[in-house]
Scaffold this motif. Structure first.
Motif, PDB file in Angstrom:
ATOM      1  N   TYR A 169       0.832  -1.207   0.000  1.00 19.79           N
ATOM      2  CA  TYR A 169       0.000   0.000   0.000  1.00 19.79           C
ATOM      3  C   TYR A 169       0.868   1.260   0.000  1.00 19.79           C
ATOM      4  CZ  TYR A 169      -3.246   3.539   1.803  1.00 19.79           C
ATOM      5  OH  TYR A 169      -3.987   4.682   1.985  1.00 19.79           O
ATOM      6  N   LEU A 170       1.867   1.327   0.913  1.00 20.20           N
ATOM      7  CA  LEU A 170       2.676   2.538   1.014  1.00 20.20           C
ATOM      8  C   LEU A 170       3.656   2.663  -0.150  1.00 20.20           C
ATOM      9  CD1 LEU A 170       3.410   2.679   4.855  1.00 20.20           C
ATOM     10  CD2 LEU A 170       1.697   3.942   3.542  1.00 20.20           C
ATOM     11  N   LEU A 171       4.244   1.552  -0.580  1.00 17.32           N
ATOM     12  CA  LEU A 171       5.155   1.612  -1.725  1.00 17.32           C
ATOM     13  C   LEU A 171       4.426   2.090  -2.973  1.00 17.32           C
ATOM     14  CD1 LEU A 171       7.281  -1.641  -1.263  1.00 17.32           C
ATOM     15  CD2 LEU A 171       8.023   0.717  -0.913  1.00 17.32           C
ATOM     16  N   ASP A 172       3.202   1.644  -3.135  1.00 13.48           N
ATOM     17  CA  ASP A 172       2.421   2.075  -4.296  1.00 13.48           C
ATOM     18  C   ASP A 172       2.159   3.582  -4.256  1.00 13.48           C
ATOM     19  OD1 ASP A 172       0.989   1.195  -6.704  1.00 13.48           O
ATOM     20  OD2 ASP A 172      -0.799   1.887  -5.642  1.00 13.48           O
ATOM     21  N   LYS A 173       1.965   4.124  -3.035  1.00 10.98           N
ATOM     22  CA  LYS A 173       1.680   5.557  -2.895  1.00 10.98           C
ATOM     23  C   LYS A 173       2.872   6.418  -3.285  1.00 10.98           C
ATOM     24  CE  LYS A 173      -2.533   5.204  -1.360  1.00 10.98           C
ATOM     25  NZ  LYS A 173      -3.687   5.688  -2.180  1.00 10.98           N
ATOM     26  N   ILE A 174       4.112   5.903  -3.126  1.00  8.39           N
ATOM     27  CA  ILE A 174       5.298   6.716  -3.436  1.00  8.39           C
ATOM     28  C   ILE A 174       5.951   6.301  -4.750  1.00  8.39           C
ATOM     29  CG2 ILE A 174       5.740   7.207  -1.007  1.00  8.39           C
ATOM     30  CD1 ILE A 174       7.902   5.070  -1.017  1.00  8.39           C
ATOM     31  N   GLY A 175       5.253   5.518  -5.553  1.00  9.72           N
ATOM     32  CA  GLY A 175       5.760   5.161  -6.871  1.00  9.72           C
ATOM     33  C   GLY A 175       6.730   4.010  -6.896  1.00  9.72           C
ATOM     34  N   LEU A 176       6.754   3.217  -5.840  1.00  9.69           N
ATOM     35  CA  LEU A 176       7.665   2.072  -5.800  1.00  9.69           C
ATOM     36  C   LEU A 176       6.918   0.751  -5.697  1.00  9.69           C
ATOM     37  CD1 LEU A 176      10.476   3.423  -3.428  1.00  9.69           C
ATOM     38  CD2 LEU A 176      10.611   3.061  -5.888  1.00  9.69           C
ATOM     39  N   GLY A 177       5.628   0.761  -6.012  1.00 10.93           N
ATOM     40  CA  GLY A 177       4.861  -0.467  -5.977  1.00 10.93           C
ATOM     41  C   GLY A 177       5.262  -1.428  -7.085  1.00 10.93           C
ATOM     42  N   ARG A 178       5.272  -2.718  -6.733  1.00 11.84           N
ATOM     43  CA  ARG A 178       5.583  -3.802  -7.684  1.00 11.84           C
ATOM     44  C   ARG A 178       6.984  -3.697  -8.278  1.00 11.84           C
ATOM     45  NH1 ARG A 178       1.007  -6.632  -8.334  1.00 11.84           N
ATOM     46  NH2 ARG A 178      -0.976  -5.582  -7.958  1.00 11.84           N
ATOM     47  N   LYS A 179       7.899  -3.052  -7.602  1.00  5.61           N
ATOM     48  CA  LYS A 179       9.295  -3.038  -8.037  1.00  5.61           C
ATOM     49  C   LYS A 179       9.984  -4.300  -7.544  1.00  5.61           C
ATOM     50  CE  LYS A 179       9.092   1.110  -9.843  1.00  5.61           C
ATOM     51  NZ  LYS A 179       9.217   1.334 -11.307  1.00  5.61           N
ATOM     52  N   VAL A 180      11.004  -4.721  -8.280  1.00  3.37           N
ATOM     53  CA  VAL A 180      11.745  -5.923  -7.895  1.00  3.37           C
ATOM     54  C   VAL A 180      13.219  -5.585  -7.771  1.00  3.37           C
ATOM     55  CG1 VAL A 180      10.094  -7.502  -8.964  1.00  3.37           C
ATOM     56  CG2 VAL A 180      12.032  -6.683 -10.294  1.00  3.37           C
TER      57      VAL A 180
END
Length: 631
Positions: free
Chosen positions: A123-134
């Protein structure tokens, strides 16, 4: 760029007033003496960003929930709630700082999962543009999903980490190094490792070394997941020793109380047994008394009849010598047992004899009844004594149970915690043994693997290095001009020495410069970053209050008055994000008006005592004790 802003950190409970620390949009300085709860703020923020556990301290009694207020990049305020015991999160819309909390909330798991997006990390990673990064996790090019826990050390630095000898971007764990540098690379360049393909063929992957490393990595991963602590083996063993001493003491108290209860239980059983026997004996005596009473009534009735016979015979003259009342013969003409069938004089004597016998029997019976009732009174007194003894035993047993039950519950809790610590200690020993196997494995032929720094651009590292040096010069750090970030070692070098060779005071300053510069680097280039930085004790490590004490290492102490002055001036004017500083010392000069200055006084009669309200019952001179020197 999308950033998060911390609004407040609040502890709430059903029977206590909320304990809140409100954060400003730019600099928030929380300062004051040691042991007032400053470091507990950093620990709790880390806990609210997914750390497994939060240390239990006496000052937290009564508080069962932690609230972390956040402003999302779109400006919407939200509140994260989590039990102080750990577990998952609840997400509320809006800013909430007290009970009752709204009914509507969204559940967020504490554990990151690339397959299930209903977790806080995603949830928080998605909010700062880092969601679904590997990111890469090893030299074979295998990747894993980026988690908030992997990112946290780059923007949230606790007191232990800021002074540690390990480089700022890594933890020193061999199995984590590739992933940690890949996470650093993601922030520095805005690129993840989704394009990386495993470089080994199936045959190479099944070589002896790779297979062994796979097994070790798998076992290590499982062991790390089983760990319930971030402490070292020594720290766990020390806690375990203290806990076992407490268990021994608690067990001794329980055994003493249990022994006393057992003795009183035996006394109660004996009293009840004797009382039951006495009741049976009384019942038998009562039955016998009733029978004797009936027999007495029978004797009395017989005597009454004999008396009636005697009176009637006397009135009619049956028992007086003379003319026979039956045939009228004169005495000289009476032929006893011949002419007259009855001898009235003999009959009267028989009646009198029967009266004497019956009277004697009744007298004997009365004596028996008197003895029986005396025996009954004695047994009744004994029964009362047994009943009183049993009542006293029950009262004493109830009192001992009131003492014993809480002791047993507390002992069960201590044993549960001891078992967990033993499991943690065993897991850490397994980890150390597995790590010790790596040199033997690495001694053999190795397949080609990707370096941990693969893909990391030297130009980007050089740009960050220059920013760090500029910031250190702005702080007045004496070796600022000779400080740089080493690409090969992934650590800072200052004064021609690696950061690890300096004292902990210098190590803390260098780590702070790295963390702040990395954040500003991302802000300047519009790269993803959480938007805030938390630093615990970046300027001065805790020392005893005696000014005559000399430090063990001259590198531990800087010209802190001048450096602190310039440090705060710099972060207030040359940092674009939100920064939270936790420090023992007061700033040398006045802070900017927009800076939020929170002072813990450790004085119950002046200002704010600490993170939690002052509690005289828990105050033993240590204040809001949270462990560690600088807290």
């Amino acid at each position: 760029m999308e950033r998060l802003t911390l609004l407040h950190l609040t502890f709430i409970g059903p029977t206590v007033s909320p304990a809140t620390v409100e954060f400003g949009p730019k600099l928030t300085l929380v300062r004051g003496p040691s042991d007032t709860g400053k470091s507990y703020i950093a620990d709790t923020i880390d806990f609210m960003l997914g750390s497994k556990t939060l240390e239990d301290i006496p000052e937290r009694d009564g508080y069962d929930t932690v609230l972390l207020g956040l402003r999302l990049p779109d400006g919407e305020p939200v509140t994260l709630a989590r039990s102080t015991q750990g577990g998952g999160f609840r997400l509320f819309r809006g800013d909430h700082r007290a009970y009752p909390l709204p009914v509507d909330s969204t559940s967020k798991s504490a554990k990151h999962s690339p397959k299930n997006t209903t977790n806080l990390s995603h949830y928080l990673l998605d909010k700062i543009g880092l969601g679904r990064k590997v990111i890469r996790k090893n030299g074979r090019g295998q990747t894993i999903s980026l988690s908030l826990r992997a990112l946290a050390p780059l923007f949230l630095v606790g007191e232990t980490k800021i002074q540690a000898k390990t480089p700022p971007a890594v933890t020193g764990q061999h199995t984590q190094r590739t992933g940690e540098i890949s996470t650093f690379r993601l922030l520095l360049q805005g690129e993840d490792d989704s394009a990386v393909e495993p470089g080994e063929s199936e045959t190479e992957r099944h070589t002896s070394e790779a297979a062994k490393n796979d097994v070790i990595d798998t076992l290590l991963t499982e062991l790390y997941e089983q760990l319930q602590t971030d402490e070292t083996l020594q720290q766990v063993n020390e806690r375990l020793q203290r806990l076992q001493a407490t268990i021994t003491e608690s067990t001794g108290g329980i055994e003493e109380t249990a022994a006393a209860r057992q003795q009183w239980g035996k006394a109660l059983s004996n009293s009840e047994r004797l009382a039951a026997a006495a009741r049976r004996s009384l019942t038998e005596l009562d039955t016998l008394d009733a029978r004797f009473k009936l027999l007495h009534e029978q004797y009395t009735s017989d005597l009454d009849r004999l008396e009636a016979v005697a009176e009637a015979g006397t009135l009619l003259g049956y028992f007086t010598p003379g003319r026979c009342v039956f045939c009228g013969a004169e005495p000289e003409h009476q032929h006893l047992n011949e002419d007259c069938a009855d001898d009235t004089t003999a009959l009267g004597e028989s009646v009198r004899e029967e009266q004497r016998k019956t009277t004697a029997l009744r007298d004997d019976l009365l004596q028996a009844i008197a003895g029986l009732r005396a025996e009954r009174d004695e047994k009744a007194q004994r029964l009362q004594g047994y009943t009183d003894d049993a009542a006293q035993a029950r009262t004493t047993i109830a009192r001992l149970d009131d003492i014993l039950n809480p002791q047993e519950r507390e002992l069960n809790d201590l044993l549960t915690l001891s078992s967990q610590l033993e499991r943690d200690a065993e897991s850490i020993r397994h980890i150390q043994r597995l790590e010790a196997l790596r040199p033997d494995i690495e001694a053999g032929p190795k397949p080609e693997v990707m370096a941990p720094t693969a893909g990391l651009q030297r130009s980007a590292v050089d740009d960050l290095s220059r920013m760090i040096a500029v910031r250190l010069r702005a702080w007045g750090f004496h070796d600022g001009d000779s400080t740089s970030y080493s690409f090969d070692d992934q650590d800072l070098v200052s004064g021609n020495q690696p950061r690890s060779a300096h004292g902990k005071g210098v190590r803390a300053i260098l780590h702070a410069a790295f963390t702040i510069s990395l954040a500003q680097y991302c802000f300047d280039r519009d790269l993803p970053h959480p938007g805030f930085v938390v630093l615990d004790s970046p300027l001065v490590v805790y020392r005893p209050p005696d000014p005559n004490d000399e430090p063990d290492n001259s590198d531990d102490v800087l010209d802190t008055a001048n450096l602190a002055d310039r440090f705060f001036a710099d972060v207030q004017t040359n940092f674009s994000g939100q920064i939270i500083i936790l420090e023992n010392e007061d700033p040398p000069n006045a802070l900017e008006p927009e800076t939020r200055d929170i002072s813990f006084t450790k004085n119950a009669d002046h200002g704010r005592y600490g993170l939690f309200p002052h509690n005289q019952a828990n105050d033993t001179g240590g204040g809001n004790t949270t462990g560690g020197d600088g807290r």
